[in-house]
Motif scaffolding. Sequence first.
Motif, mmCIF file in Angstrom:
data_model
loop_
_atom_site.group_PDB
_atom_site.id
_atom_site.type_symbol
_atom_site.label_atom_id
_atom_site.label_comp_id
_atom_site.label_asym_id
_atom_site.label_seq_id
_atom_site.Cartn_x
_atom_site.Cartn_y
_atom_site.Cartn_z
ATOM 1 N N MET A 49 0.425 1.992 -7.714
ATOM 2 C CA MET A 49 0.844 1.000 -7.180
ATOM 3 C C MET A 49 -0.179 -0.232 -7.133
ATOM 4 O O MET A 49 -0.026 -1.383 -7.162
ATOM 5 C CB MET A 49 1.114 1.270 -5.595
ATOM 6 N N VAL A 50 -1.776 0.402 -6.960
ATOM 7 C CA VAL A 50 -2.635 -0.503 -7.135
ATOM 8 C C VAL A 50 -2.903 -1.533 -8.152
ATOM 9 O O VAL A 50 -3.516 -2.503 -8.230
ATOM 10 C CB VAL A 50 -4.082 0.208 -6.684
ATOM 11 N N PHE A 51 -2.262 -0.983 -9.025
ATOM 12 C CA PHE A 51 -2.389 -1.745 -10.570
ATOM 13 C C PHE A 51 -1.167 -2.826 -10.769
ATOM 14 O O PHE A 51 -1.223 -3.727 -11.526
ATOM 15 C CB PHE A 51 -2.324 -0.940 -11.679
ATOM 16 N N MET A 52 -0.259 -2.705 -9.587
ATOM 17 C CA MET A 52 0.931 -3.709 -9.779
ATOM 18 C C MET A 52 0.171 -5.197 -9.296
ATOM 19 O O MET A 52 -0.439 -5.376 -8.562
ATOM 20 C CB MET A 52 2.110 -3.277 -8.960
ATOM 21 N N THR A 53 1.200 -6.203 -9.873
ATOM 22 C CA THR A 53 0.823 -7.617 -9.516
ATOM 23 C C THR A 53 1.814 -7.832 -7.920
ATOM 24 O O THR A 53 2.522 -6.875 -7.579
ATOM 25 C CB THR A 53 1.548 -8.524 -10.585
ATOM 26 N N LYS A 54 1.302 -8.558 -7.360
ATOM 27 C CA LYS A 54 2.301 -9.000 -6.191
ATOM 28 C C LYS A 54 3.539 -9.041 -6.318
ATOM 29 O O LYS A 54 4.293 -8.502 -5.402
ATOM 30 C CB LYS A 54 1.437 -10.371 -5.630
ATOM 31 N N ILE A 100 0.420 1.759 8.796
ATOM 32 C CA ILE A 100 -0.959 2.183 8.498
ATOM 33 C C ILE A 100 -1.771 1.204 7.897
ATOM 34 O O ILE A 100 -1.262 0.264 7.359
ATOM 35 C CB ILE A 100 -0.989 3.422 7.526
ATOM 36 N N GLN A 101 -2.998 1.237 7.836
ATOM 37 C CA GLN A 101 -4.092 0.339 7.307
ATOM 38 C C GLN A 101 -3.688 0.405 5.875
ATOM 39 O O GLN A 101 -3.676 1.408 5.386
ATOM 40 C CB GLN A 101 -5.276 0.701 7.659
ATOM 41 N N GLY A 102 -3.576 -0.813 5.230
ATOM 42 C CA GLY A 102 -3.350 -0.763 3.810
ATOM 43 C C GLY A 102 -4.678 -1.194 3.099
ATOM 44 O O GLY A 102 -5.733 -0.908 3.642
ATOM 45 N N ILE A 103 -4.642 -1.475 1.810
ATOM 46 C CA ILE A 103 -5.851 -1.909 1.299
ATOM 47 C C ILE A 103 -6.662 -2.770 1.684
ATOM 48 O O ILE A 103 -7.927 -2.515 1.300
ATOM 49 C CB ILE A 103 -5.408 -2.202 -0.362
ATOM 50 N N SER A 104 -6.129 -3.897 2.112
ATOM 51 C CA SER A 104 -6.971 -5.012 2.873
ATOM 52 C C SER A 104 -7.611 -4.520 4.013
ATOM 53 O O SER A 104 -8.360 -5.172 4.694
ATOM 54 C CB SER A 104 -6.049 -6.146 2.692
ATOM 55 N N ILE A 149 -5.420 6.573 0.100
ATOM 56 C CA ILE A 149 -5.035 7.898 0.690
ATOM 57 C C ILE A 149 -5.625 8.368 1.609
ATOM 58 O O ILE A 149 -5.193 9.015 2.684
ATOM 59 C CB ILE A 149 -4.874 8.742 -0.760
ATOM 60 N N ALA A 150 -6.887 8.327 1.707
ATOM 61 C CA ALA A 150 -7.683 8.848 2.656
ATOM 62 C C ALA A 150 -7.278 8.484 3.954
ATOM 63 O O ALA A 150 -7.522 8.944 5.041
ATOM 64 C CB ALA A 150 -9.269 8.576 2.307
ATOM 65 N N ILE A 151 -7.101 6.722 4.053
ATOM 66 C CA ILE A 151 -6.672 6.357 5.137
ATOM 67 C C ILE A 151 -5.321 6.954 5.873
ATOM 68 O O ILE A 151 -5.331 7.168 7.000
ATOM 69 C CB ILE A 151 -6.875 4.766 5.114
ATOM 70 N N SER A 152 -4.509 7.112 4.985
ATOM 71 C CA SER A 152 -3.336 7.515 5.232
ATOM 72 C C SER A 152 -3.366 8.839 5.741
ATOM 73 O O SER A 152 -2.385 9.267 6.685
ATOM 74 C CB SER A 152 -2.029 7.534 4.253
ATOM 75 N N ARG A 195 -8.818 2.364 -9.050
ATOM 76 C CA ARG A 195 -8.545 3.772 -8.842
ATOM 77 C C ARG A 195 -9.299 4.210 -7.466
ATOM 78 O O ARG A 195 -8.917 4.901 -6.679
ATOM 79 C CB ARG A 195 -9.282 4.705 -10.006
ATOM 80 N N GLU A 196 -10.344 3.476 -7.266
ATOM 81 C CA GLU A 196 -11.334 3.621 -5.865
ATOM 82 C C GLU A 196 -10.458 2.907 -4.668
ATOM 83 O O GLU A 196 -10.420 3.832 -3.786
ATOM 84 C CB GLU A 196 -12.496 3.001 -5.882
ATOM 85 N N LYS A 197 -9.751 1.920 -4.896
ATOM 86 C CA LYS A 197 -8.792 1.697 -3.893
ATOM 87 C C LYS A 197 -7.727 2.394 -3.686
ATOM 88 O O LYS A 197 -7.359 2.729 -2.377
ATOM 89 C CB LYS A 197 -8.106 0.042 -4.531
ATOM 90 N N ALA A 198 -7.156 3.120 -4.675
ATOM 91 C CA ALA A 198 -6.330 4.265 -4.541
ATOM 92 C C ALA A 198 -6.614 5.362 -3.650
ATOM 93 O O ALA A 198 -5.776 5.783 -2.709
ATOM 94 C CB ALA A 198 -5.613 4.485 -5.761
ATOM 95 N N GLU A 199 -7.845 5.724 -3.892
ATOM 96 C CA GLU A 199 -8.270 6.880 -3.269
ATOM 97 C C GLU A 199 -8.594 6.487 -1.789
ATOM 98 O O GLU A 199 -8.419 7.421 -0.953
ATOM 99 C CB GLU A 199 -9.768 7.323 -3.990
ATOM 100 N N ARG A 200 -8.964 5.240 -1.502
ATOM 101 C CA ARG A 200 -9.205 5.123 -0.041
ATOM 102 C C ARG A 200 -7.903 4.737 0.658
ATOM 103 O O ARG A 200 -8.084 5.309 2.030
ATOM 104 C CB ARG A 200 -10.046 3.391 -0.199
#
Length: 286
Positions: A163-168, A24-28, A268-271, A261-266
Amino acid sequence: MAVVLGVCVGIMGYVLGRKKKKGIQGISGKKDSLQHTFTACGQGIYERHIKRLFDIFCSIMAFTCFSWLYLTIAIFVKIKLGTPVLFTQPRPGKDEKIFKLYKFRTMTDERNEKGELLEDEARLTDFGKWLRSTSLDELPEAFNILKGDMSVIGPRPQLVRDMVFMTKTQRRRHSVRPGLSGLAQVNGRNDIDWEEKLDWDLKYIKHITFLGDMKIIFQTVLKAFVKREGITEDDMATAEDFGDYLLNRGKITLGEYGKKREKAERLIAISNVYSEDNSSERKWKK
């Protein structure tokens, strides 16, 4: 008959697990966006070929031997907490593909005059606390294991907003299937801070062996059913989110917190859109 049925279901689960290749599409915004982030670790024979079969065997045995326990808990959950009996939540799995995690619900749906859910502390009942302290609320995750979303042992699937707050480096924990239990759970669980918890996850993925997994299984049973170690932190009804942990300790700014937090919501919406598209495609094929 139950064993034969379990074997058939297990074969189906194995096939489904192998077919789950679509990303699925990820954050990027790129398909399987984190595959380039993870550096492939050397996998032994157990991790490559045996671990998945072991997972299927364990999930079949759980359904076959403990069907009475599943039914009993489901009945008590319906009586004490209402319906639905199961609680579902999106979690990041292997390669950070979002899947739906299944648990027995532990909270009521009590709301205030405005129709908003009450705080977790007000909705978590004594029965729900007992389910959590014994980890019996996590029994339905055997279905996630059978499907191939999870493994018996591995890093626990955290929330997408964690997850979105974790480092690479920390996100390398998603290079393997998440587990029902893991090194972090038998080395402090929620009594250790987030960084230490994630360090245990990274330590696990570097050296995955059959004996190591069996040791974690034994320690998990010991802690959950003998020592009855809880899952909450201090007086909190639920564990502190990673983002809240970082914000409360001044490790990130409020602005960074909001953006993550906005990234996390996006994500979830994509998934959710991806899941709906797949569902529509299956219906069209029928």
